[in-house]
Design an enzyme around this catalytic site. Structure first.
Site, PDB file in Angstrom:
ATOM      1  N   HIS A   8       0.824  -1.220   0.000  1.00  0.00           N
ATOM      2  CA  HIS A   8       0.000   0.000   0.000  1.00  0.00           C
ATOM      3  C   HIS A   8       0.852   1.261   0.000  1.00  0.00           C
ATOM      4  O   HIS A   8       2.036   1.231   0.335  1.00  0.00           O
ATOM      5  CB  HIS A   8      -0.991   0.017   1.180  1.00  0.00           C
ATOM      6  CG  HIS A   8      -0.384   0.085   2.547  1.00  0.00           C
ATOM      7  ND1 HIS A   8      -0.176  -1.027   3.342  1.00  0.00           N
ATOM      8  CD2 HIS A   8       0.041   1.135   3.297  1.00  0.00           C
ATOM      9  CE1 HIS A   8       0.328  -0.651   4.512  1.00  0.00           C
ATOM     10  NE2 HIS A   8       0.474   0.664   4.510  1.00  0.00           N
ATOM     11  N   HIS A  89       3.672   7.396   3.282  1.00  0.00           N
ATOM     12  CA  HIS A  89       4.631   6.279   3.360  1.00  0.00           C
ATOM     13  C   HIS A  89       4.340   5.246   2.278  1.00  0.00           C
ATOM     14  O   HIS A  89       3.263   5.232   1.677  1.00  0.00           O
ATOM     15  CB  HIS A  89       4.621   5.620   4.747  1.00  0.00           C
ATOM     16  CG  HIS A  89       3.344   4.935   5.140  1.00  0.00           C
ATOM     17  ND1 HIS A  89       2.301   5.570   5.778  1.00  0.00           N
ATOM     18  CD2 HIS A  89       2.945   3.649   5.010  1.00  0.00           C
ATOM     19  CE1 HIS A  89       1.328   4.703   6.027  1.00  0.00           C
ATOM     20  NE2 HIS A  89       1.682   3.522   5.557  1.00  0.00           N
ATOM     21  N   GLU A 138       7.420   1.447   5.326  1.00  0.00           N
ATOM     22  CA  GLU A 138       6.818   0.431   6.200  1.00  0.00           C
ATOM     23  C   GLU A 138       7.104  -0.945   5.585  1.00  0.00           C
ATOM     24  O   GLU A 138       6.976  -1.122   4.374  1.00  0.00           O
ATOM     25  CB  GLU A 138       5.303   0.666   6.287  1.00  0.00           C
ATOM     26  CG  GLU A 138       4.557  -0.358   7.135  1.00  0.00           C
ATOM     27  CD  GLU A 138       3.039  -0.129   7.121  1.00  0.00           C
ATOM     28  OE1 GLU A 138       2.574   0.933   6.649  1.00  0.00           O
ATOM     29  OE2 GLU A 138       2.322  -1.048   7.567  1.00  0.00           O
TER      30      GLU A 138
HETATM   31  C1  LIG Z   1      -2.598   1.986   9.669  1.00  0.00           C
HETATM   32  C2  LIG Z   1      -1.578   1.300  10.505  1.00  0.00           C
HETATM   33  C3  LIG Z   1      -0.230   1.147   9.858  1.00  0.00           C
HETATM   34  C4  LIG Z   1      -0.329   0.106   8.751  1.00  0.00           C
HETATM   35  O1  LIG Z   1      -0.586  -1.065   9.132  1.00  0.00           O
HETATM   36  O2  LIG Z   1      -0.201   0.389   7.566  1.00  0.00           O
HETATM   37  C5  LIG Z   1       0.300   2.471   9.389  1.00  0.00           C
HETATM   38  O3  LIG Z   1       0.666   2.707   8.288  1.00  0.00           O
HETATM   39  S1  LIG Z   1       0.386   3.668  10.641  1.00  0.00           S
HETATM   40  C6  LIG Z   1       1.084   5.097   9.826  1.00  0.00           C
HETATM   41  C7  LIG Z   1       1.420   6.099  10.859  1.00  0.00           C
HETATM   42  N1  LIG Z   1       2.523   5.660  11.683  1.00  0.00           N
HETATM   43  C8  LIG Z   1       3.776   6.089  11.508  1.00  0.00           C
HETATM   44  O4  LIG Z   1       4.059   6.929  10.645  1.00  0.00           O
HETATM   45  C9  LIG Z   1       4.807   5.515  12.451  1.00  0.00           C
HETATM   46  C10 LIG Z   1       6.226   5.877  12.048  1.00  0.00           C
HETATM   47  N2  LIG Z   1       6.405   7.331  11.989  1.00  0.00           N
HETATM   48  C11 LIG Z   1       7.156   8.025  12.886  1.00  0.00           C
HETATM   49  O5  LIG Z   1       7.755   7.464  13.791  1.00  0.00           O
HETATM   50  C12 LIG Z   1       7.184   9.533  12.717  1.00  0.00           C
HETATM   51  O6  LIG Z   1       6.068   9.956  11.991  1.00  0.00           O
HETATM   52  C13 LIG Z   1       8.471  10.005  11.986  1.00  0.00           C
HETATM   53  C14 LIG Z   1       8.650   9.395  10.608  1.00  0.00           C
HETATM   54  C15 LIG Z   1       9.726   9.754  12.865  1.00  0.00           C
HETATM   55  C16 LIG Z   1       8.350  11.527  11.760  1.00  0.00           C
HETATM   56  O7  LIG Z   1       8.167  12.135  13.005  1.00  0.00           O
HETATM   57  P1  LIG Z   1       7.759  13.694  13.084  1.00  0.00           P
HETATM   58  O8  LIG Z   1       7.838  14.073  14.524  1.00  0.00           O
HETATM   59  O9  LIG Z   1       6.502  13.950  12.366  1.00  0.00           O
HETATM   60  O10 LIG Z   1       8.784  14.457  12.219  1.00  0.00           O
HETATM   61  P2  LIG Z   1      10.310  14.808  12.442  1.00  0.00           P
HETATM   62  O11 LIG Z   1      10.404  16.256  12.550  1.00  0.00           O
HETATM   63  O12 LIG Z   1      10.945  13.965  13.511  1.00  0.00           O
HETATM   64  O13 LIG Z   1      10.865  14.372  11.026  1.00  0.00           O
HETATM   65  C17 LIG Z   1      12.233  14.241  10.821  1.00  0.00           C
HETATM   66  C18 LIG Z   1      12.478  14.522   9.337  1.00  0.00           C
HETATM   67  O14 LIG Z   1      11.787  13.546   8.541  1.00  0.00           O
HETATM   68  C19 LIG Z   1      10.895  14.185   7.641  1.00  0.00           C
HETATM   69  N3  LIG Z   1       9.656  13.409   7.539  1.00  0.00           N
HETATM   70  C20 LIG Z   1       8.755  13.225   8.521  1.00  0.00           C
HETATM   71  N4  LIG Z   1       7.762  12.442   8.090  1.00  0.00           N
HETATM   72  C21 LIG Z   1       8.054  12.148   6.788  1.00  0.00           C
HETATM   73  C22 LIG Z   1       7.369  11.379   5.806  1.00  0.00           C
HETATM   74  N5  LIG Z   1       6.193  10.792   6.077  1.00  0.00           N
HETATM   75  N6  LIG Z   1       7.933  11.259   4.597  1.00  0.00           N
HETATM   76  C23 LIG Z   1       9.130  11.847   4.298  1.00  0.00           C
HETATM   77  N7  LIG Z   1       9.828  12.607   5.213  1.00  0.00           N
HETATM   78  C24 LIG Z   1       9.267  12.731   6.428  1.00  0.00           C
HETATM   79  C25 LIG Z   1      10.601  15.546   8.263  1.00  0.00           C
HETATM   80  O15 LIG Z   1      10.210  16.455   7.279  1.00  0.00           O
HETATM   81  C26 LIG Z   1      11.942  15.902   8.882  1.00  0.00           C
HETATM   82  O16 LIG Z   1      12.795  16.365   7.877  1.00  0.00           O
HETATM   83  P3  LIG Z   1      13.621  17.742   8.063  1.00  0.00           P
HETATM   84  O17 LIG Z   1      12.596  18.807   8.198  1.00  0.00           O
HETATM   85  O18 LIG Z   1      14.460  17.837   6.835  1.00  0.00           O
HETATM   86  O19 LIG Z   1      14.435  17.551   9.331  1.00  0.00           O
HETATM   87 CO   LIG Z   2       0.718   1.783   6.330  1.00  0.00          CO
END
Ligand SMILES: CC[C@@H](C(=O)O)C(=O)SCCNC(=O)CCNC(=O)[C@H](O)C(C)(C)COP(=O)(O)OP(=O)(O)OC[C@H]1O[C@@H](n2cnc3c(N)ncnc32)[C@H](O)[C@@H]1OP(=O)(O)O
Ligand SMILES: [Co+2]
Length: 146
Positions: A8, A89, A138
């Site tokens: 997905h 993702h 993921e």
């Molecule tokens: C439905 C259930 C399950 C399934 O079975 O399919 C799911 O899919 S659940 C989906 C939701 N769950 C998750 O996303 C869990 C894992 N995610 C995380 O742990 C956090 O979201 C993260 C990825 C660590 C981001 O945390 P956050 O606090 O929002 O941001 P940061 O500031 O720490 O981000 C650091 C850096 O990474 C960039 N970033 C953040 N998210 C993404 C993204 N989705 N895609 C690409 N880049 C991302 C963010 O922009 C920061 O970059 P800089 O600004 O350059 O530092």
């Molecule tokens: Co998912």
């Protein structure tokens, strides 16, 4: 480790109801499943089915619409930066989740939290987007019925 099918694409949205209307009315999706809550993952979820190469709906890659469940949702930061939502993702299947975890650990990739049960009822884990060519990735174990 052998890369499996693209299960997905996760799409974050501030409103699953609005996204469902978009996939139904603009994209012509023929099957959109009932939304459900996944509080342990901090999201509300709704799967949009696409056909496989033989045209069979339900066998193709899905769009996973995700809306925050509450204020502690892991997608709140993404939606703060992208208020209209967007591609969040990608999720690939693997045959053996523990072997995959060891594979990525061995490559020095940051794994985000423990292996847990995902929306398809099989184990999943996430890899940090900064280690994965900018994509939050993921990894999920292939469902046995697939
Ligand atoms: C439905 C259930 C399950 C399934 O079975 O399919 C799911 O899919 S659940 C989906 C939701 N769950 C998750 O996303 C869990 C894992 N995610 C995380 O742990 C956090 O979201 C993260 C990825 C660590 C981001 O945390 P956050 O606090 O929002 O941001 P940061 O500031 O720490 O981000 C650091 C850096 O990474 C960039 N970033 C953040 N998210 C993404 C993204 N989705 N895609 C690409 N880049 C991302 C963010 O922009 C920061 O970059 P800089 O600004 O350059 O530092
Ligand atoms: Co998912």
């Amino acid at each position: 480790m052998k890369l499996g099918r693209l299960n997905h694409i996760g799409v974050a949205t501030p409103s699953i109801a609005d996204s469902v209307a978009y996939y139904r009315d603009t994209m012509g999706a023929v099957r959109i499943n009932e939304p459900f809550d996944l509080p342990e993952q901090g999201v509300k979820v709704c799967f949009v089915d696409t056909p496989d190469s033989a045209g069979e709906v339900g066998k193709g890659t899905q769009i996973e619409l995700i809306e925050p469940y509450d204020e502690s949702s892991p997608i709140n930061g993404f939606l703060a930066k992208n208020p209209a939502g967007g591609q969040h993702h990608v999720c690939y299947e693997v045959e053996d989740i523990e072997a995959a975890r060891e594979w990525f650990e061995g490559k020095g990739k940051r794994i985000l939290g423990p292996t847990r049960i995902g929306a398809h009822g099989t184990p999943i884990f996430f890899l940090h987007p900064k280690d994965m060519m900018g994509q939050l990735t993921e990894i999920m174990e292939t469902p046995t019925s697939a």
